[in-house]
Design a protein around this motif. Structure first.
Motif, PDB file in Angstrom:
ATOM      1  N   ASP A  52      33.400  55.540 -39.116  1.00 57.93           N
ATOM      2  CA  ASP A  52      32.277  55.012 -38.354  1.00 57.93           C
ATOM      3  C   ASP A  52      31.053  54.676 -39.207  1.00 57.93           C
ATOM      4  O   ASP A  52      30.036  54.243 -38.671  1.00 57.93           O
ATOM      5  CB  ASP A  52      31.858  56.022 -37.278  1.00 57.93           C
ATOM      6  N   THR A  53      31.111  54.889 -40.515  1.00 59.37           N
ATOM      7  CA  THR A  53      29.941  54.639 -41.353  1.00 59.37           C
ATOM      8  C   THR A  53      30.112  53.345 -42.137  1.00 59.37           C
ATOM      9  O   THR A  53      31.227  52.945 -42.475  1.00 59.37           O
ATOM     10  CB  THR A  53      29.712  55.803 -42.346  1.00 59.37           C
ATOM     11  N   CYS A  54      28.990  52.708 -42.442  1.00 60.23           N
ATOM     12  CA  CYS A  54      28.986  51.456 -43.198  1.00 60.23           C
ATOM     13  C   CYS A  54      29.339  51.756 -44.649  1.00 60.23           C
ATOM     14  O   CYS A  54      28.771  52.645 -45.279  1.00 60.23           O
ATOM     15  CB  CYS A  54      27.605  50.802 -43.111  1.00 60.23           C
TER      16      CYS A  54
ATOM     17  N   CYS B 265      25.600  52.544 -47.712  1.00 59.19           N
ATOM     18  CA  CYS B 265      24.627  52.351 -46.636  1.00 59.19           C
ATOM     19  C   CYS B 265      24.689  53.506 -45.640  1.00 59.19           C
ATOM     20  O   CYS B 265      23.672  54.125 -45.353  1.00 59.19           O
ATOM     21  CB  CYS B 265      24.874  51.021 -45.948  1.00 59.19           C
TER      22      CYS B 265
ATOM     23  N   GLY C 135      25.097  53.380 -42.448  1.00 60.40           N
ATOM     24  CA  GLY C 135      24.719  53.032 -41.085  1.00 60.40           C
ATOM     25  C   GLY C 135      25.952  53.019 -40.179  1.00 60.40           C
ATOM     26  O   GLY C 135      27.084  53.198 -40.630  1.00 60.40           O
ATOM     27  N   HIS C 136      25.731  52.791 -38.873  1.00 61.31           N
ATOM     28  CA  HIS C 136      26.843  52.776 -37.921  1.00 61.31           C
ATOM     29  C   HIS C 136      27.655  51.489 -38.116  1.00 61.31           C
ATOM     30  O   HIS C 136      27.138  50.386 -37.999  1.00 61.31           O
ATOM     31  CB  HIS C 136      26.332  52.861 -36.478  1.00 61.31           C
ATOM     32  N   ALA C 137      28.953  51.625 -38.421  1.00 67.76           N
ATOM     33  CA  ALA C 137      29.828  50.472 -38.653  1.00 67.76           C
ATOM     34  C   ALA C 137      30.279  49.881 -37.333  1.00 67.76           C
ATOM     35  O   ALA C 137      30.462  50.590 -36.337  1.00 67.76           O
ATOM     36  CB  ALA C 137      31.042  50.884 -39.483  1.00 67.76           C
ATOM     37  N   GLN C 138      30.448  48.577 -37.320  1.00 68.79           N
ATOM     38  CA  GLN C 138      30.953  47.893 -36.134  1.00 68.79           C
ATOM     39  C   GLN C 138      32.431  48.234 -35.953  1.00 68.79           C
ATOM     40  O   GLN C 138      33.111  48.649 -36.894  1.00 68.79           O
ATOM     41  CB  GLN C 138      30.790  46.384 -36.284  1.00 68.79           C
TER      42      GLN C 138
ATOM     43  N   TYR D 230      31.460  47.446 -42.083  1.00 65.17           N
ATOM     44  CA  TYR D 230      30.044  47.402 -42.372  1.00 65.17           C
ATOM     45  C   TYR D 230      29.204  47.458 -41.096  1.00 65.17           C
ATOM     46  O   TYR D 230      29.677  47.145 -40.012  1.00 65.17           O
ATOM     47  CB  TYR D 230      29.696  46.109 -43.128  1.00 65.17           C
ATOM     48  N   CYS D 231      27.928  47.802 -41.279  1.00 67.50           N
ATOM     49  CA  CYS D 231      26.977  47.741 -40.172  1.00 67.50           C
ATOM     50  C   CYS D 231      26.685  46.262 -39.876  1.00 67.50           C
ATOM     51  O   CYS D 231      27.134  45.372 -40.610  1.00 67.50           O
ATOM     52  CB  CYS D 231      25.695  48.488 -40.541  1.00 67.50           C
ATOM     53  N   GLU D 232      25.921  46.008 -38.819  1.00 70.15           N
ATOM     54  CA  GLU D 232      25.671  44.616 -38.416  1.00 70.15           C
ATOM     55  C   GLU D 232      24.989  43.813 -39.528  1.00 70.15           C
ATOM     56  O   GLU D 232      25.368  42.684 -39.820  1.00 70.15           O
ATOM     57  CB  GLU D 232      24.814  44.597 -37.149  1.00 70.15           C
TER      58      GLU D 232
END
Length: 182
Positions: free
Chosen positions: A138-140, A155, A157-160, A165-167
């Motif tokens: 779940d991480t970027c 990074c 951040g929350h991965a799509q 990667y994140c947005e």
């Protein structure tokens, strides 16, 4: 296919006459391959075969020594500087057309090259930065920095759902090319 005594003797005879492994395999027939002949010769530890009598030695072109000039040390430096100045002037005045020109650059093409706009990196607080071992599904996973430095991190951040990667980093990684530029 078995190696009978007669076939081994014929192999030895043909090998010493200078026949190639392919020729010997053709003479022996019955499923004997070139590699089988080479293997048997190796196992029998036969010496290098004789030179074939029917082949003429190849004529080799005589090597020509490179012409050499001897110059005095004082004139060498002056000549080298003059030669470099001439080369620079000729390179600046006209494009080089000698040799392979397939990869030669032309100013018209260079003017048309597309340069992507510089995008800014988002700031990631230190508590959100992750190491390789801290990454999850779940991480970027966008790498930031040089992997050989201590400052390297991901990074985090929350991965799509459809991307690692994140947005923000997905847009950076998967940007669309303008249809006009294609």
């Amino acid at each position: 296919m078995g190696w009978t005594d007669e076939r081994v003797e014929l192999l030895k005879k043909l090998w010493m006459e200078g026949l190639s492994a392919s020729q010997i395999a053709g003479e022996l027939g019955e499923g004997v391959t070139r590699n089988a002949v080479i293997g048997k010769v190796h196992r029998l530890k036969l010496s290098a075969r004789a030179k074939p009598t029917n082949s003429a030695p190849r004529a080799r072109p005589a090597a020509r020594p490179a012409p050499r000039r001897v110059a005095s040390p004082a004139s060498t430096i002056g000549n080298a500087m003059a030669g470099m100045n001439k080369a620079r002037a000729s390179m600046n005045s006209r494009p080089q057309t000698m040799g392979a020109t397939a990869l030669a650059s032309s100013p018209e093409i260079e003017a048309q090259l597309y340069v992507a706009p510089a995008s800014q990196e988002i700031f990631i607080p230190e508590d959100k930065r992750l190491s390789l071992l801290q990454l999850t599904e779940d991480t970027c996973k966008w790498p930031i920095g040089d992997p050989l430095n201590k400052d390297f991190y991901f990074c985090g951040g929350h991965a799509q759902d459809t991307s690692p990667y994140c947005e923000f980093h997905a847009r950076k990684a998967y940007h669309q090319v303008d249809r006009k530029r294609r």
